[in-house]
Each structure stands twice: as C-alpha cells, then as structure tokens.
Design an enzyme around this catalytic site. Structure first.
Site, PDB file in Angstrom:
ATOM      1  N   GLU A 118     -27.750  30.976  28.570  1.00 54.37           N
ATOM      2  CA  GLU A 118     -26.301  30.813  28.407  1.00 54.37           C
ATOM      3  C   GLU A 118     -25.637  31.308  29.681  1.00 54.37           C
ATOM      4  OE1 GLU A 118     -24.523  32.540  24.861  1.00 54.37           O
ATOM      5  OE2 GLU A 118     -22.828  33.262  26.066  1.00 54.37           O
ATOM      6  N   GLU A 123     -15.462  35.741  30.845  1.00 51.91           N
ATOM      7  CA  GLU A 123     -14.998  36.184  29.537  1.00 51.91           C
ATOM      8  C   GLU A 123     -13.995  37.306  29.766  1.00 51.91           C
ATOM      9  OE1 GLU A 123     -18.327  36.155  26.283  1.00 51.91           O
ATOM     10  OE2 GLU A 123     -19.203  36.898  28.153  1.00 51.91           O
TER      11      GLU A 123
END
Length: 433
Positions: A245, A250
């Site tokens: 991933e 974020e």
C-alpha cells in the site's frame, strides 16, 4: 553667542603618515620562515575549504535519486465537469460501502452528490451526518439501512465469491451484509454509521507501475482523516499488506494543538508485510510539519516519484520530503521479521512471500489511486488517550461511543463547506513509457 565673542581653537596638528618610504618596516629586514608560513597558510586553508565545499556539493548533487526514465501521461483530471469525473467514461468511480474498509472507520462511503461533487473546477469530498437524512433516533435503534449503490461485488476479489480448496465458489454473504447494510439495535449496541463521506478511486480506469503522481489539494478541517493513496490492482503477492500500500499523504484535521500530529502535519508511508500482524510500516514512514500553519489553510502539491530503485513522497518541493526510500535491499530483509510465528496456537516458520521478487517487491505491480476522507477508526491512526479521543479502539462498540460523543467532535467541523471538505484542484498520473 555673537561672532565677536566666539573663541576659535587652534587646529590640531595632523599625525597622518605622508613619507611612506622612510617608515620603519622591521618585518622586511628580519624575515622569518614562520611568518611566511603563517601568511600562506591562510590562503591554503581558504582554498581547501572552497575545494571541499565544491566536492561535497558535487557528490550531494550526483547522489540525488532522480527518475530519468521518460514519462507518459496516464491520466490528467482538472475537474471541469461532474460527468467527466463520475460519468461512464469518467476518471473516477465512487466506492460505496459501510464496512470500514479494514480500518474500522465510522463513516460510510456513499455515491451521493452531498459527499462528493465537482464545482468551479475543483473536486469536493465532504463528510456529513447520517442523522441529517435518517434522524438521530434511527442511528441508534429500530432501523434497517441498506446503502444505495453498494459496490461490494465490483471491489472484492472474484466479485465477492469465496473460492474453496476444491475450486467451489460460494458468495460471501457475510461480507456483503457488512458492506451494504446495517441494523441499529439499542439492546445489542449496534448502530448505523453516524457519518457519510466518499471514497473515489481510479480502479478499472487508470493505474501505473513506476512513474509519478501529482495531486494539488487542500486538506479538511475537523476531526477527520483525509488520505491520498494507492492500492494494487491485483493482489499478486496475497491480501493486504502482502501486496503493498502506498500512502502518498495522510493527515488529521484535528487542529494544530492536537497532541498526535495535528492538521499542521502530513505523513507519507508504505504498508507491507508477510502477515497483517507484521506490517512493516513503522520502518517506512515519515512526515513534514508546516510549523504553526495547518495544511487546511491553502492548497499544496503532493507528489509521488516511484521507480524500481527508490520511492519518494514530498509536499510542494523535494526539500519537503515526506518519505525517501532507496530500494537497496529486499523488503523481507528490511523488515527483520521473526523466524517463527504462531498460526493459531501452533508455531510455524515464517515464509517470505516475495522470495522470487526484486528489491522493489511488492511495489513492482500496477497500483490505482484513491482519494477519500474517513472519520474515526480502530486501526490506531488516532492513538489512544490523545486529544480527548472519545472512543477506545478495543471497546465493545467504539462506533457507538463515537456517535454518543457528537457534542465533542462535531463542533470541530466547520459549517463552511470550503473548510470542511478536502478540495482537490487537479490529479495527474504518469508512467514509465
């Protein structure tokens, strides 16, 4: 004082040297080798300093990891119209689910224009309260909610079918139920997801293996979890995190006073590991701080540079690097995993899922892009006992605890959509030609 009474002083005699030829110069009469050495050592040291600086600058420049492969444009979306983004031939699809996407998120992802839409050349992803549609009582008791447009069949491996050891196919009814419906029951504590948001992906539209991704976006304000990230098109090496991933960025919208890196921080990371319990993300993540200014105040450019030799993520400029990882050794070696793990109650040797790969494995396959704003979760992104967190990840029903604490987190959400939403100006993706 009148001119007649003014007293004039005699001009002082000058002591300026005018006869330079007759000035004594003893250092010329008695030359010492030590004086000559002291004179020249200054110039030698200056030269060494300049030469050393030039050599250091050269090797620093030549050592910068750069992608020198030619790039071909895979996708460019400037959000000129709703149909160009979400239409049959649009750049993105809306994933619709209520199951928390493996993170225990408290928000459901919808296909509603209330939660994702295009306006004035920009994309808006906006969280809203489910109670705005159903009423607050329905969230907690006596309601069956089936989400419209559930994409479980399209997003799960084998279209939602489980493949048995003998090849038999059985539909994953339990998985479908978790993703597509919820029942609120006061007695059991089950509730309907209290927040609605959106998750947009390029799955089936655009993907790349090695290249560049560039996104210009403004982060949202409020107790929420915005992310720009990537998942593999095919889980070649196995389910998450075996196939990897890539989290380009974020953030947490909790404000700059939040004690676990608030809205003035952004983070980049890689998730990878031979089992879900052995995720190596702690060895491949970093962040950038914007000092006392939240990333919700303005647009910033978030970029990924990805080759078989290195992976770099940064914000605005390479000087603001979120993560730079040189792929100089295999990930299984990088993880320093234990040799023995427990499969249930039985010990077993840990197998390397990437044994036949390269130093880039598992990040050597096609990945697609995801843009989403989540709210809450139980995977640890919001650490326990930080910022008056209104739930415990391992509680009996953390989503219900979160919903009951609405007076604590909802006031952090701006009423102005421009500030509450993650706003995306453009998305560009290139791959190696």
């Amino acid at each position: 004082m009148t001119p007649s009474t003014r007293r004039f002083q005699q001009r002082m005699k000058s002591h300026m040297i005018t006869d330079f030829d007759n000035v004594p110069k003893p250092w010329l009469e008695n030359k010492r080798p030590r004086d000559k050495f002291a004179y020249w050592i200054v110039y030698v040291l200056v030269f060494i300093g300049l030469a050393g600086g030039a050599v250091q600058a050269y090797f620093s420049y030549s050592g910068v990891l750069l992608d020198r492969q030619p790039l071909c444009l895979v996708m460019e979306e400037n959000f000129d119209s709703q149909d160009a983004v979400f239409g049959d031939n649009g750049s993105f699809v809306r994933e619709v689910s209520m199951d928390g996407f493996g993170n225990g998120e408290f928000s459901m992802a919808t296909d509603s224009n209330n939660n994702s839409y295009v306006q004035d050349g920009k994309l808006y992803i906006v969280p809203t309260l489910t109670s705005d549609n159903l009423g607050n009582n329905a969230i907690f008791d006596g309601t069956i909610y089936n989400i419209t447009g559930c994409t479980f069949n399209e997003t799960q491996p084998n279209n939602g079918f489980l493949i048995g050891a003998n090849g038999d196919k059985t539909f994953d009814t339990a998985g479908y139920t978790r993703a597509c419906s919820a029942v609120s029951n006061k007695t059991s504590g089950a509730i309907i997801n209290p927040v609605q948001s959106a998750r947009l992906t390029t799955r089936g539209k655009s993907s790349l293996k090695f290249g560049r991704v560039e996104i210009r976006a403004k982060m949202p304000n409020g107790y929420m979890w915005p992310a720009l990230w990537m998942l593999p098109v095919d889980n070649v090496y196995g389910p998450w995190p075996l196939s990897g991933e890539i989290d380009i960025v974020e953030s947490r919208g909790n404000g700059i006073r939040y004690t676990a890196r608030g809205s003035n921080y952004v983070q980049g990371s890689l998730n990878w590991g031979p089992t879900p319990q052995l995720n190596g993300v702690s060895k491949t993540y970093s962040w950038w701080s914007n000092k006392r200014v939240p990333f919700s105040d303005d647009f910033h450019t978030y970029a990924l540079e990805w080759t078989d030799k290195f992976i770099r993520m940064y914000v605005d400029t390479r000087l603001h690097t979120l993560l730079e990882l040189k792929l100089d050794k295999p990930f299984f070696q990088r993880g320093d995993f234990p040799a023995i793990i427990f499969n249930g109650s039985n010990p077993a040797a840990l197998q390397n899922p990437w044994v036949n790969g390269t130093n880039a494995t598992p990040f050597d396959q096609d990945f697609y892009l995801i843009l989403n704003v989540a709210v809450g979760g139980t995977n640890g992104w919001f650490p326990e006992s930080q910022g008056n967190k209104p739930w415990l990840d391992n509680a009996a029903n953390p989503m219900r605890d979160f919903a009951n604490a609405i007076s604590q987190w909802y006031p952090t959400w701006p009423t102005n959509v421009e500030d509450r939403a993650m706003v995306v100006d453009y998305v560009k993706m290139w791959k190696h030609c």
